[in-house]
Design a protein around this motif. Structure first.
Motif, short mmCIF file in Angstrom:
data_model
loop_
_atom_site.label_atom_id
_atom_site.label_comp_id
_atom_site.label_asym_id
_atom_site.label_seq_id
_atom_site.Cartn_x
_atom_site.Cartn_y
_atom_site.Cartn_z
N PRO A 53 -45.85 11.50 69.63
CA PRO A 53 -46.73 11.63 70.80
C PRO A 53 -46.28 12.72 71.78
CG PRO A 53 -46.28 9.32 70.32
CD PRO A 53 -45.39 10.12 69.43
N ARG A 54 -45.00 12.95 71.85
CA ARG A 54 -44.48 13.94 72.81
C ARG A 54 -45.06 15.32 72.56
NH1 ARG A 54 -40.48 17.66 72.69
NH2 ARG A 54 -39.95 17.10 70.56
N ILE A 55 -45.32 15.64 71.29
CA ILE A 55 -45.86 16.96 70.96
C ILE A 55 -47.30 16.88 70.43
CG2 ILE A 55 -43.59 17.98 70.53
CD1 ILE A 55 -44.12 17.62 67.51
N GLY A 56 -47.91 15.71 70.55
CA GLY A 56 -49.31 15.56 70.15
C GLY A 56 -49.53 15.42 68.66
N LEU A 57 -48.48 15.05 67.89
CA LEU A 57 -48.62 14.87 66.44
C LEU A 57 -49.11 13.46 66.16
CD1 LEU A 57 -48.09 16.20 63.62
CD2 LEU A 57 -45.86 15.06 63.66
N PRO A 58 -50.28 13.28 65.54
CA PRO A 58 -50.82 11.94 65.34
C PRO A 58 -50.12 11.18 64.21
CG PRO A 58 -52.26 13.55 64.32
CD PRO A 58 -51.19 14.33 65.02
N GLU A 59 -50.30 9.88 64.22
CA GLU A 59 -49.85 9.05 63.10
C GLU A 59 -50.67 9.38 61.86
OE1 GLU A 59 -49.62 4.87 63.47
OE2 GLU A 59 -48.58 4.88 65.40
N TYR A 60 -50.09 9.05 60.68
CA TYR A 60 -50.85 9.18 59.43
C TYR A 60 -50.30 8.19 58.42
CZ TYR A 60 -53.12 10.92 55.28
OH TYR A 60 -53.89 11.00 54.14
N GLU A 61 -51.20 7.53 57.69
CA GLU A 61 -50.82 6.63 56.61
C GLU A 61 -51.06 7.33 55.28
OE1 GLU A 61 -49.34 4.36 54.31
OE2 GLU A 61 -49.35 3.35 56.27
N TRP A 62 -49.95 7.59 54.57
CA TRP A 62 -50.02 8.35 53.32
C TRP A 62 -50.51 7.54 52.12
CZ3 TRP A 62 -48.98 13.52 52.64
CH2 TRP A 62 -48.42 14.20 53.73
N TRP A 63 -50.32 6.22 52.16
CA TRP A 63 -50.49 5.42 50.95
C TRP A 63 -51.91 4.91 50.77
CZ3 TRP A 63 -47.45 0.21 49.94
CH2 TRP A 63 -47.76 -0.25 48.65
N SER A 64 -52.63 5.54 49.85
CA SER A 64 -53.88 5.03 49.34
C SER A 64 -53.86 5.21 47.82
CB SER A 64 -55.08 5.77 49.93
OG SER A 64 -55.27 5.46 51.29
N GLU A 65 -54.70 4.47 47.13
CA GLU A 65 -54.75 4.50 45.67
C GLU A 65 -56.17 4.82 45.19
OE1 GLU A 65 -52.13 4.20 43.79
OE2 GLU A 65 -50.62 3.20 45.05
N GLN A 112 -42.03 20.16 55.85
CA GLN A 112 -42.87 21.32 55.57
C GLN A 112 -43.80 21.04 54.38
OE1 GLN A 112 -40.06 24.48 54.98
NE2 GLN A 112 -39.51 24.61 57.15
N TYR A 113 -43.24 20.47 53.32
CA TYR A 113 -44.07 20.15 52.15
C TYR A 113 -45.18 19.17 52.53
CZ TYR A 113 -40.41 22.18 49.11
OH TYR A 113 -39.52 23.02 48.49
N LEU A 114 -44.83 18.16 53.29
CA LEU A 114 -45.79 17.11 53.64
C LEU A 114 -46.92 17.65 54.51
CD1 LEU A 114 -43.23 14.25 54.36
CD2 LEU A 114 -44.84 14.33 52.46
N TYR A 115 -46.57 18.40 55.52
CA TYR A 115 -47.60 18.83 56.47
C TYR A 115 -48.43 20.00 55.95
CZ TYR A 115 -46.40 15.26 59.70
OH TYR A 115 -46.24 14.02 60.27
N VAL A 116 -47.90 20.75 55.00
CA VAL A 116 -48.75 21.74 54.33
C VAL A 116 -49.90 21.04 53.61
CG1 VAL A 116 -48.83 23.31 52.34
CG2 VAL A 116 -47.10 23.63 54.10
N VAL A 117 -49.62 19.91 52.96
CA VAL A 117 -50.68 19.15 52.29
C VAL A 117 -51.72 18.68 53.29
CG1 VAL A 117 -51.19 17.03 51.01
CG2 VAL A 117 -49.26 18.45 50.32
N LEU A 118 -51.27 18.14 54.42
CA LEU A 118 -52.23 17.66 55.43
C LEU A 118 -53.07 18.81 55.98
CD1 LEU A 118 -50.22 14.97 57.45
CD2 LEU A 118 -51.72 14.67 55.48
N MET A 119 -52.47 19.98 56.14
CA MET A 119 -53.24 21.14 56.60
C MET A 119 -54.26 21.58 55.56
SD MET A 119 -50.59 23.45 58.84
CE MET A 119 -49.18 23.36 57.75
N ARG A 120 -53.88 21.54 54.29
CA ARG A 120 -54.82 21.91 53.23
C ARG A 120 -56.00 20.94 53.16
NH1 ARG A 120 -51.54 22.40 47.80
NH2 ARG A 120 -53.60 23.03 47.03
N LEU A 121 -55.76 19.70 53.56
CA LEU A 121 -56.81 18.69 53.59
C LEU A 121 -57.73 18.83 54.80
CD1 LEU A 121 -54.63 15.64 52.52
CD2 LEU A 121 -56.65 16.46 51.28
N GLY A 122 -57.33 19.64 55.77
CA GLY A 122 -58.13 19.77 56.99
C GLY A 122 -57.95 18.61 57.94
N ILE A 123 -56.85 17.89 57.84
CA ILE A 123 -56.61 16.75 58.73
C ILE A 123 -56.64 17.20 60.19
CG2 ILE A 123 -54.81 15.13 59.52
CD1 ILE A 123 -56.06 14.09 57.04
N PHE A 124 -56.16 18.41 60.47
CA PHE A 124 -56.05 18.87 61.85
C PHE A 124 -57.26 19.68 62.32
CE2 PHE A 124 -51.70 18.56 60.11
CZ PHE A 124 -51.26 17.49 60.88
#
Length: 674
Positions: free
Chosen positions: A18-30, A247-259
């Protein structure tokens, strides 16, 4: 980010900062064969109660239809994007499972694409492309920025296929694997998933491999989030490794358009979930995968109207939740498939159904319910027995001990067959093979089908095949061994080749040449197909440079050994292809699908290589009385290569043999180096 903030992102629940505005995310879906309520990232409630449940992968694979595998992936990702827009799902899905089904006892065969690493890898690449690809960006130059529809995950890397067997469980099992088996079998599907499927993540295995833990980037749980901070402070983990993982994790979220979003998916919503198109696709997948194992005197298909009364019996005769297998909808969470079409529902559209379960469940602990099943069989015009196993027998954390039908099921089947007034059809639901030799050899059981776990529309698909609305064309993606096979070697022996020192037989069709109930690739049709070789490459010549050196290979005494036995594939450009054209003629009186399987055999005499190896396949529809010619162009290194005992990929010289189908076509390909 502070170290504390960093490690709080390393579990499946990323807590954000929250200090830098980074939201929560739940990675686990099937999304193994449709969206699932397993994993906290996807949930269902009264506003979003359903999703399409396709057949489990072992049955979908039996279709041998690459375009079907891809289309299902597209449908699942469309429903995923819809649920994401509705606030009911994330965009990262820990699917598909691409471990090779090495042993029939493994409980998770239900999730796999079978025993052949090439088929498994081909399934993986197609399904992952269906899940991930954003139209128009399939060949993006920078893969790290290529947009994703959803993120797929190929799992579990590597050599994982022991869950819980005779006290040995996956969390502590150390898989002792040769370099040869790693390169040739266990790792190949993952290589194909990455290279051909461009998968955005890989899940590590539970077990160790040769003493080394398989896993660091992300933990399904809280161990990393609770302990990595102290591990860094004590010098056990470098903070740079944590940074790399993030870096690996958040590159995936950026490719998904999460932000910043992917606007082309914004319109997807509840009407795109359980659409008529997706429901029909689930039915088509089941119809294409179901395998006809026996059809004495062409008893099937049953003529509509000729059998007005149908005895439908057996522990799966009214199956619903059993048909969708695992990683679908667990009963303790909200959510169900779009609908269930049970076998009873399906057969009700073809006649008057007389139902008797015959067993209280698939474990069939006693014979007290067999009598009513026998009774309805004596008074009905035809009898369909729907038997098999389910998640109480084979599942994650539940490996099998034998290959028999449980409890009194065999007694039920035999007694009903003996008493039946009309033709008897046996349908088996299972993932791994079952020794049903008794039924195969019983002349009173006229036909047998394997339906895997056929998904929400399974009952209709089974009925449609038995009554001829659809001509079956599925092929077994695993070997069905005789029951005594599992007495000859432990599940924990990872070796694929026969182990003569312990008397262990080989595993899978590539290394086992003993008797089977039904072999890999087996499947019948209501019509007949003939093959003719129309054209083929018979000779390949590769010119070597001074930097390419011959590699030795062991040959059996008395067999011819070329002066240059092989070249390392890594030293070759591997741009040559050999071609073949096969005419497939439907000489029967029904339209049908045919799966054309192409195998290679290495030159005679090489020690320790495979019996044969599947190198290409195509599914083709051929109308009755017509023919189609299929063209194959097969990369020489991929089609004729072998792996030596050190794990090196080699291309042997000499006379290779190409086999089409069960041997309808056999021809040599002579490869020479100069």
């Amino acid at each position: 980010m502070t170290l504390y903030e960093k490690v709080r992102q390393l579990g499946n629940r990323a807590y954000g900062a929250p200090r830098i505005g980074l939201p929560e995310y739940e990675w686990w879906s099937e999304a193994l064969h449709g969206l699932s309520n397993v994993g906290p990232g996807t949930f269902f409630d009264d506003s979003v109660a359903h999703a399409t449940s396709f057949p489990t992968p072992i049955l979908t694979t039996a279709s041998f239809n690459e375009s079907l595998w891809n289309t299902i992936g597209k449908a699942v990702s469309t429903e995923a994007r819809a649920l994401y827009n509705l606030g009911h799902a994330g965009l990262t899905f820990w699917s598909p499972t691409i471990n090779v089904a090495r042993d029939p006892r493994w409980g998770r065969i239900i999730e796999t694409p079978g025993e052949d690493p090439f088929v498994v890898g081909t399934y993986a690449a197609n399904y992952v492309r269906g899940l991930q690809d954003v139209e128009g960006t399939e060949h993006h130059k920078d893969l790290n920025s290529r947009p994703l529809k959803v993120s797929a995950c190929c799992k579990h890397f590597t050599a994982y296929d022991v869950d819980n067997w005779k006290g040995v469980e996956r969390y502590s099992f150390d898989a002792k694997v040769t370099e040869q088996d790693l390169a040739e079998t266990f790792n190949r599907p993952f290589q194909m998933c990455v290279e051909n499927g461009d998968v955005s993540s890989v899940m590590c295995s539970y077990n160790r491999v040769n003493g080394i833990p398989a896993c660091l980037d992300l933990d399904c749980g809280v161990y990393y989030t609770n302990n990595v901070e102290n591990a860094v402070k004590h010098g056990k983990v470098r903070e740079a490794l944590v940074d790399r993982s993030l870096q690996y994790l958040y590159v995936v979220l950026m490719r998904l358009g999460i932000f910043d979003g992917h606007s082309q998916y914004n319109s997807l919503g509840i009407n795109d979930v359980c659409s008529n198109e997706h429901i029909e696709l689930a039915a088509e997948a089941a119809r294409e995968g179901i395998v006809l194992l026996k059809n004495d005197n062409g008893i099937l298909p049953l003529a509509t109207g000729k059998y007005p009364s149908l005895a439908v019996v057996g522990p799966h005769a009214n199956a619903s939740t059993a048909m969708i297998g695992n990683y679908a909808f667990d009963p303790w969470n909200k959510g169900t498939p779009c609908r269930y079409i049970t076998p009873l529902n399906g057969f009700s559209s073809y006649g008057r159904v007389n139902y008797a379960a015959g067993c209280s469940n698939v474990k069939c602990p006693d014979g007290s319910l067999i009598g009513p099943a026998v009774q309805v069989a004596t008074t009905s015009d035809a009898t369909i027995i729907v038997a098999g196993i389910d998640l109480s027998i084979e599942a994650e954390s539940r490996d099998r001990l034998d290959l028999f039908l449980p409890g009194k099921q065999t007694d039920l089947i035999n007694q009903v067959a003996n008493a039946s007034k009309g033709p008897v059809v046996l349908v088996i639901m299972s993932a791994g093979g079952v020794d049903i030799s008794f039924a195969k050899n019983n002349p009173k059981i006229h036909a047998i089908l394997w339906s895997g776990y056929p998904g929400e529309e399974g009952g209709q698909a089974i009925a449609d095949i038995i009554f001829g609305k659809y001509n079956p064309g599925g092929r077994l993606p695993v070997t069905w061994y005789q029951a005594d096979y599992v007495d000859k070697l432990p599940l924990t022996s990872m070796q694929l080749r026969p182990d003569d020192s312990n008397g262990y037989p080989g595993r899978t069709y590539k290394f086992f040449d003993g008797p089977t109930v039904f072999p890999f690739g087996y499947g019948l049709s209501y019509t007949k197909f003939n093959y003719t070789l129309k054209a083929a490459t018979n000779r390949l010549q590769i010119k070597l440079t001074k930097f390419q050196h011959c590699r030795d290979l062991p040959y059996k005494n008395g067999t011819f050994k070329p002066s240059c036995p092989a070249i390392a594939i890594d030293d070759l450009r591997c741009n040559k292809k050999f071609k073949l054209a096969v005419e497939v003629k439907n000489v029967g009186n029904r339209d049908g699908d045919e799966v054309v399987l192409v195998y290679s055999q290495p030159p005679v005499g090489i020690v320790g290589t495979h019996i044969k190896n599947l190198i290409a396949f195509q599914k083709v529809f051929v109308a009755a009385g017509t023919s189609k010619t299929i063209q194959f162009a097969i990369n020489t290194c991929q089609g004729l290569g072998i792996v030596d005992s050190y794990g090196n990929a080699l291309l042997p010289s000499g006379a290779h043999t190409i086999i089409v189908g069960d041997g309808a076509i056999v021809f040599p390909v002579q490869l020479t180096y100069r």
